[in-house]
Design an enzyme around this catalytic site. Structure first.
Site, short mmCIF file in Angstrom:
data_model
loop_
_atom_site.label_atom_id
_atom_site.label_comp_id
_atom_site.label_asym_id
_atom_site.label_seq_id
_atom_site.Cartn_x
_atom_site.Cartn_y
_atom_site.Cartn_z
N CYS A 197 21.40 58.08 -15.44
CA CYS A 197 21.15 58.18 -16.88
C CYS A 197 20.86 59.60 -17.33
O CYS A 197 20.89 59.89 -18.54
CB CYS A 197 20.00 57.28 -17.29
SG CYS A 197 20.30 55.56 -16.89
N ASN A 218 21.11 49.97 -23.18
CA ASN A 218 21.07 51.17 -22.33
C ASN A 218 22.50 51.49 -21.87
O ASN A 218 23.05 50.77 -21.04
CB ASN A 218 20.14 50.90 -21.14
CG ASN A 218 20.00 52.09 -20.21
OD1 ASN A 218 20.77 53.06 -20.28
ND2 ASN A 218 19.02 52.02 -19.33
N HIS A 227 16.23 59.23 -23.84
CA HIS A 227 17.11 58.22 -23.23
C HIS A 227 16.69 56.84 -23.73
O HIS A 227 15.50 56.53 -23.81
CB HIS A 227 16.98 58.32 -21.71
CG HIS A 227 17.72 57.23 -20.99
ND1 HIS A 227 19.03 56.91 -21.26
CD2 HIS A 227 17.31 56.37 -20.01
CE1 HIS A 227 19.40 55.91 -20.48
NE2 HIS A 227 18.38 55.56 -19.72
O1 UT7 Z 1 17.98 53.77 -17.56
C1 UT7 Z 1 16.89 54.08 -16.74
C2 UT7 Z 1 16.45 52.97 -15.92
N1 UT7 Z 1 15.95 51.79 -16.55
C3 UT7 Z 1 14.76 51.72 -17.15
O2 UT7 Z 1 14.16 52.69 -17.50
C4 UT7 Z 1 14.17 50.35 -17.34
C5 UT7 Z 1 12.69 50.39 -17.06
N2 UT7 Z 1 12.06 49.09 -17.05
C6 UT7 Z 1 11.96 48.29 -18.12
O3 UT7 Z 1 12.44 48.61 -19.18
C7 UT7 Z 1 11.14 47.02 -17.98
O4 UT7 Z 1 10.43 47.07 -16.78
C8 UT7 Z 1 12.01 45.73 -18.04
C9 UT7 Z 1 12.54 45.53 -19.44
C10 UT7 Z 1 13.15 45.82 -17.06
C11 UT7 Z 1 11.15 44.52 -17.71
O5 UT7 Z 1 10.01 44.45 -18.55
P1 UT7 Z 1 8.55 44.25 -17.93
O6 UT7 Z 1 7.63 44.20 -19.06
O7 UT7 Z 1 8.35 45.34 -16.91
O8 UT7 Z 1 8.66 42.83 -17.29
P2 UT7 Z 1 8.43 42.39 -15.77
O9 UT7 Z 1 9.59 42.83 -14.92
O10 UT7 Z 1 7.06 42.76 -15.34
O11 UT7 Z 1 8.50 40.82 -15.95
C12 UT7 Z 1 7.57 40.10 -16.76
C13 UT7 Z 1 8.02 38.66 -16.83
C14 UT7 Z 1 8.35 38.06 -15.47
O12 UT7 Z 1 7.92 36.71 -15.48
P3 UT7 Z 1 6.54 36.27 -14.79
O13 UT7 Z 1 6.66 36.71 -13.36
O14 UT7 Z 1 5.48 37.04 -15.55
O15 UT7 Z 1 6.52 34.81 -14.99
C15 UT7 Z 1 9.84 38.09 -15.43
O16 UT7 Z 1 10.38 37.12 -14.58
O17 UT7 Z 1 9.21 38.54 -17.61
C16 UT7 Z 1 10.19 37.80 -16.87
N3 UT7 Z 1 11.52 38.28 -17.25
C17 UT7 Z 1 12.23 37.76 -18.26
N4 UT7 Z 1 11.95 36.76 -19.12
C18 UT7 Z 1 12.89 36.47 -20.05
C19 UT7 Z 1 12.24 39.30 -16.70
N5 UT7 Z 1 13.40 39.43 -17.33
C20 UT7 Z 1 13.43 38.48 -18.31
C21 UT7 Z 1 14.37 38.11 -19.28
N6 UT7 Z 1 14.05 37.13 -20.14
N7 UT7 Z 1 15.54 38.75 -19.42
#
Ligand code: UT7
Length: 327
Positions: A117, A283, A253
């Protein structure tokens, strides 16, 4: 030469986005997710998906043609084409070669950049270096991706995040003490190579993964993104003898509105000084910054004398920023 410093300014920008829109409602039918979750946790509403037969080089060439038109330059005046991409049509010939062919930029050197990225900022920094050194006058820098080709559409953790698109900017020689590119910072940390990677994308086999997919530890990437983007922004401002209070526009970004918000908060920047278009495109990896730059100009959000900071982060880890006084 007037005795002024040789630097680079942006002389043209362009963007290209596939027509097909994939909305959160569409994704609700594909994986266990919701518009509410995606909107609140990431800030995306829809993303563009390339048509069948529409490749990274096609998007890159369209964005580049627009940038060339805006600059008023002839294709033969381009000295170098740099393309930041993680989804090239193929490893070789490079996307840059395909763009050269499409534009007829017969005098240009051609090179793809692998910095995920951060690819556009790596390209922009190399462009500035070549121009500052007096080796080149016009460098075309592109970020272009067809991320839909490397997304696992069954993995809700990643498939909701990414989109396809391209953006381009031409950096041209400019003599000035105060305007144009002011400072850059490039960085990386290979110790975090397990946080974000693309399986089956090179000579290393991934016997447990049956496909070429983006793998990410989202919340760890999130923390690294906020820290490194903040530090890169501060670094380029210090390099330019400025502070965050001097910033007219930050183009970060576009990976997550919460990452952007956290970086802006640490810098003390109000919302109106931060460009955000992630809702429309998701993204698009290396393409987010040049697409956003193009839209910021279309919306009249940059005027002569403004201090622009572009700031990115990606797999590798890679990170980088550039400060520009707009002219
Ligand atoms: O381009 C450069 C690289 N990319 C980035 O910079 C992305 C960086 N990371 C992020 O933007 C975030 O970490 C994400 C958007 C990927 C995820 O958000 P988060 O707040 O960190 O969520 P998490 O991974 O901690 O997951 C929280 C919950 C989980 O459920 P439980 O374990 O709390 O029951 C996940 O399973 O959200 C769940 N979850 C979803 N729920 C609905 C994960 N993806 C989804 C989804 N829809 N698509």
């Amino acid at each position: 030469m007037s005795g002024c410093k040789l630097t680079a300014r942006v002389s043209g920008v362009g963007k290209a986005l596939p027509e097909r829109r994939l909305t959160n409602a569409d994704l609700e039918k594909m994986v266990d997710t919701s518009d509410e979750w995606i909107s609140q946790r990431v800030g995306i509403k829809e993303r563009r998906i390339a048509a069948e037969g529409e490749y990274t080089s096609h998007l890159a060439s369209r964005a580049a043609a627009d940038a060339l038109k805006m600059s008023g330059l002839k294709a033969e005046e381009i000295d170098l084409i740099l393309v930041g991409t993680s989804t090239p049509d193929m490893v070789y010939p490079s996307v840059a070669c395909q763009v050269q062919k499409a534009l007829g930029a017969v005098n240009a050197g051609v090179l793809d950049i692998s910095a995920a990225c951060t690819g556009f900022i790596y390209g922009a920094s190399l462009a500035w270096g070549m121009i500052k050194a007096g080796c080149m006058r016009n460098v075309l820098v592109i970020g272009s991706e067809v991320n839909s080709s490397v997304v696992n559409w069954k993995d809700r953790d990643t498939c909701i995040l990414f989109g396809d698109g391209a953006g381009a900017a031409i950096f041209s020689a400019h003599e000035s003490e105060t305007e144009g590119v002011l400072s850059i910072k490039l960085g990386g940390d290979g110790n975090f190579d397990e946080l974000l990677y693309l399986t089956n994308s090179g000579c290393r086999p991934f016997p447990d993964v049956a496909g070429r997919y983006i793998m990410m530890q989202g919340n760890e990437v999130f923390k690294q993104a906020v820290r490194n983007m903040y530090e890169c922004a501060i670094n380029v401002l210090e390099g330019a003898g400025l502070t965050a209070a001097d910033v007219s526009l930050l183009i970060p970004h576009q990976a997550n509105t919460r990452i952007i918000g956290a970086v802006a908060k640490r810098l003390g920047l109000p919302d109106e000084k931060v460009f955000v278009n992630i809702a429309d495109y998701g993204n698009t990896s290396a393409a987010t910054i040049p697409i956003a730059l193009c839209e910021a100009l279309e919306q009249g959000r940059l005027k002569k004398g403004d201090v622009l900071v572009i700031d990115a982060f990606g797999a590798g880890l890679t990170f980088g920023a550039m400060a520009i006084r707009w002219t």
